[in-house]
Design a protein around this motif. Structure first.
Motif, PDB file in Angstrom:
ATOM      1  N   GLY A 111     -14.513 -44.040  11.118  1.00 23.29           N
ATOM      2  CA  GLY A 111     -14.802 -45.471  11.156  1.00 23.29           C
ATOM      3  C   GLY A 111     -13.506 -46.187  11.449  1.00 23.29           C
ATOM      4  O   GLY A 111     -12.808 -45.843  12.390  1.00 23.29           O
ATOM      5  N   SER A 115     -10.119 -47.052   9.294  1.00 18.81           N
ATOM      6  CA  SER A 115      -9.529 -46.784   7.977  1.00 18.81           C
ATOM      7  C   SER A 115      -9.063 -48.051   7.268  1.00 18.81           C
ATOM      8  O   SER A 115      -9.168 -48.151   6.038  1.00 18.81           O
ATOM      9  CB  SER A 115      -8.371 -45.795   8.115  1.00 18.81           C
ATOM     10  OG  SER A 115      -7.417 -46.287   9.040  1.00 18.81           O
ATOM     11  N   CYS A 151     -11.533 -38.078  10.852  1.00 14.23           N
ATOM     12  CA  CYS A 151     -10.925 -39.202  11.573  1.00 14.23           C
ATOM     13  C   CYS A 151     -10.426 -40.276  10.590  1.00 14.23           C
ATOM     14  O   CYS A 151      -9.449 -40.030   9.896  1.00 14.23           O
ATOM     15  CB  CYS A 151     -11.917 -39.736  12.595  1.00 14.23           C
ATOM     16  SG  CYS A 151     -11.111 -40.590  13.951  1.00 14.23           S
ATOM     17  N   ARG A 161      -2.199 -43.065  13.144  1.00 12.87           N
ATOM     18  CA  ARG A 161      -3.489 -43.585  13.615  1.00 12.87           C
ATOM     19  C   ARG A 161      -3.458 -43.769  15.137  1.00 12.87           C
ATOM     20  O   ARG A 161      -2.402 -43.966  15.715  1.00 12.87           O
ATOM     21  CB  ARG A 161      -3.792 -44.933  12.958  1.00 12.87           C
ATOM     22  CG  ARG A 161      -3.759 -44.899  11.459  1.00 12.87           C
ATOM     23  CD  ARG A 161      -3.823 -46.312  10.895  1.00 12.87           C
ATOM     24  NE  ARG A 161      -5.067 -46.945  11.300  1.00 12.87           N
ATOM     25  CZ  ARG A 161      -5.158 -48.182  11.776  1.00 12.87           C
ATOM     26  NH1 ARG A 161      -4.102 -48.916  11.921  1.00 12.87           N
ATOM     27  NH2 ARG A 161      -6.326 -48.678  12.114  1.00 12.87           N
ATOM     28  N   ASN A 162      -4.635 -43.761  15.713  1.00  9.36           N
ATOM     29  CA  ASN A 162      -4.783 -44.053  17.159  1.00  9.36           C
ATOM     30  C   ASN A 162      -3.717 -43.335  17.984  1.00  9.36           C
ATOM     31  O   ASN A 162      -3.127 -43.918  18.888  1.00  9.36           O
ATOM     32  CB  ASN A 162      -4.694 -45.560  17.402  1.00  9.36           C
ATOM     33  CG  ASN A 162      -5.733 -46.328  16.594  1.00  9.36           C
ATOM     34  OD1 ASN A 162      -6.812 -45.802  16.332  1.00  9.36           O
ATOM     35  ND2 ASN A 162      -5.420 -47.530  16.182  1.00  9.36           N
ATOM     36  N   ARG A 185     -10.377 -42.578  19.287  1.00  7.79           N
ATOM     37  CA  ARG A 185      -9.224 -43.288  18.709  1.00  7.79           C
ATOM     38  C   ARG A 185      -8.705 -42.502  17.495  1.00  7.79           C
ATOM     39  O   ARG A 185      -8.547 -43.006  16.389  1.00  7.79           O
ATOM     40  CB  ARG A 185      -9.616 -44.720  18.301  1.00  7.79           C
ATOM     41  CG  ARG A 185      -9.961 -45.572  19.503  1.00  7.79           C
ATOM     42  CD  ARG A 185     -10.121 -47.033  19.164  1.00  7.79           C
ATOM     43  NE  ARG A 185     -11.114 -47.251  18.135  1.00  7.79           N
ATOM     44  CZ  ARG A 185     -10.870 -47.788  16.945  1.00  7.79           C
ATOM     45  NH1 ARG A 185      -9.660 -48.156  16.621  1.00  7.79           N
ATOM     46  NH2 ARG A 185     -11.841 -47.956  16.093  1.00  7.79           N
ATOM     47  N   HIS A 221     -14.577 -35.682  15.393  1.00  7.77           N
ATOM     48  CA  HIS A 221     -15.886 -36.014  14.808  1.00  7.77           C
ATOM     49  C   HIS A 221     -16.870 -34.854  14.940  1.00  7.77           C
ATOM     50  O   HIS A 221     -17.674 -34.843  15.875  1.00  7.77           O
ATOM     51  CB  HIS A 221     -16.463 -37.250  15.500  1.00  7.77           C
ATOM     52  CG  HIS A 221     -15.751 -38.501  15.148  1.00  7.77           C
ATOM     53  ND1 HIS A 221     -16.114 -39.277  14.062  1.00  7.77           N
ATOM     54  CD2 HIS A 221     -14.688 -39.106  15.701  1.00  7.77           C
ATOM     55  CE1 HIS A 221     -15.307 -40.312  13.979  1.00  7.77           C
ATOM     56  NE2 HIS A 221     -14.428 -40.240  14.953  1.00  7.77           N
TER      57      HIS A 221
HETATM   58  N1  LIG Z   1     -13.058 -42.664  14.947  1.00  5.52           N
HETATM   59  C1  LIG Z   1     -12.294 -43.031  13.970  1.00  5.52           C
HETATM   60  O1  LIG Z   1     -12.556 -42.803  12.783  1.00  5.52           O
HETATM   61  C2  LIG Z   1     -11.096 -43.837  14.382  1.00  5.52           C
HETATM   62  C3  LIG Z   1     -10.112 -44.055  13.266  1.00  5.52           C
HETATM   63  C4  LIG Z   1      -9.426 -45.379  13.477  1.00  5.52           C
HETATM   64  N2  LIG Z   1      -8.576 -45.392  14.616  1.00  5.52           N
HETATM   65  C5  LIG Z   1      -8.635 -45.741  12.208  1.00  5.52           C
HETATM   66  O2  LIG Z   1      -7.505 -46.014  12.239  1.00  5.52           O
HETATM   67  O3  LIG Z   1      -9.206 -45.739  11.157  1.00  5.52           O
END
Ligand SMILES: NC(=O)CC[C@H](N)C(=O)O
Length: 208
Positions: A53, A55, A85, A114-115, A144, A180
């Protein structure tokens, strides 16, 4: 299907993210699944999945609902937790590029970025080897996605991309994955996790 998971009660942290997809895979494997948003619900489950999702949003909701400490306590008490993720980000001790005021739950001794693959265009799918988890490669969808930049004590790298970037780790009962596995109709990573949970539940009963 390898194991019988009917006796396992698995929580899915249900504030935000792809909760439904995880529930679908876990129920398909025969486990009982409950959505977790409150400490009382967390107290009824054998293990927890933290979905993908966003974070920073998940963190805000976790704190708003008074769940940060109960979740930290559950992790510290040894509850098996599987994060995908954003879920991996939530479990990590250190988010190297956390946005302002973003906190993680911690417990998993890694630094995570992240990302790490750029923005939305950098979503991609690869066939990934996960030795010790599945015999054959799994289809892995990265959206991402974060990467693990440093692993600390007791952390085992389960999978890395061909360029060496780490995308799956395990530390005791904690399993963290950048991609995922719940979106490909392939349940082997969840099956591995449920196998670990089954083992944990058996050992816990034996020690009482
Ligand atoms: N698909 C994902 O869970 C992306 C994580 C999202 N980029 C984050 O920082 O939480």
């Amino acid at each position: 299907m390898a194991g019988n998971f009917r006796h396992l009660r698995i929580g899915v942290l249900a504030f935000q993210g792809d909760v439904r997809e995880h529930i679908h895979v876990l129920e398909g494997l025969g486990a009982q699944v409950v959505k977790v948003r409150r400490p009382e619900e967390l107290g009824t489950v054998d293990a927890l999945v933290i979905p993908g999702g966003e974070s920073s949003v998940m963190d805000k909701l976790v704190r708003m609902f008074g769940m940060q400490q109960p979740l930290r306590d559950a992790i510290a008490a040894g509850m098996p937790v599987f994060g995908t993720c954003a879920g991996l980000i939530m479990m990590s001790d250190n988010i190297v590029d956390a946005i302002a005021e973003q906190e993680s739950l911690g417990g998993l001794h890694v630094d995570v970025r992240r990302n790490a693959f750029g923005t939305q265009i950098d979503s991609f799918e690869v066939q990934l080897d996960m030795p010790g988890v599945t015999k054959d490669p799994v289809p892995a969808t990265f959206i991402r996605a974060p990467i693990v930049e440093r692993v600390g004590e007791g952390v085992r790298v389960i999978s890395a991309l061909p360029d060496g970037r780490i995308v799956a780790v395990e530390q005791g009962n904690l399993l963290g994955i950048s991609f995922h596995p719940e979106v490909n109709g392939d349940s082997r990573v969840h099956e591995y996790f449920l196998g670990r949970v089954a083992q944990y539940v058996t050992e816990k009963k034996a020690s009482i």
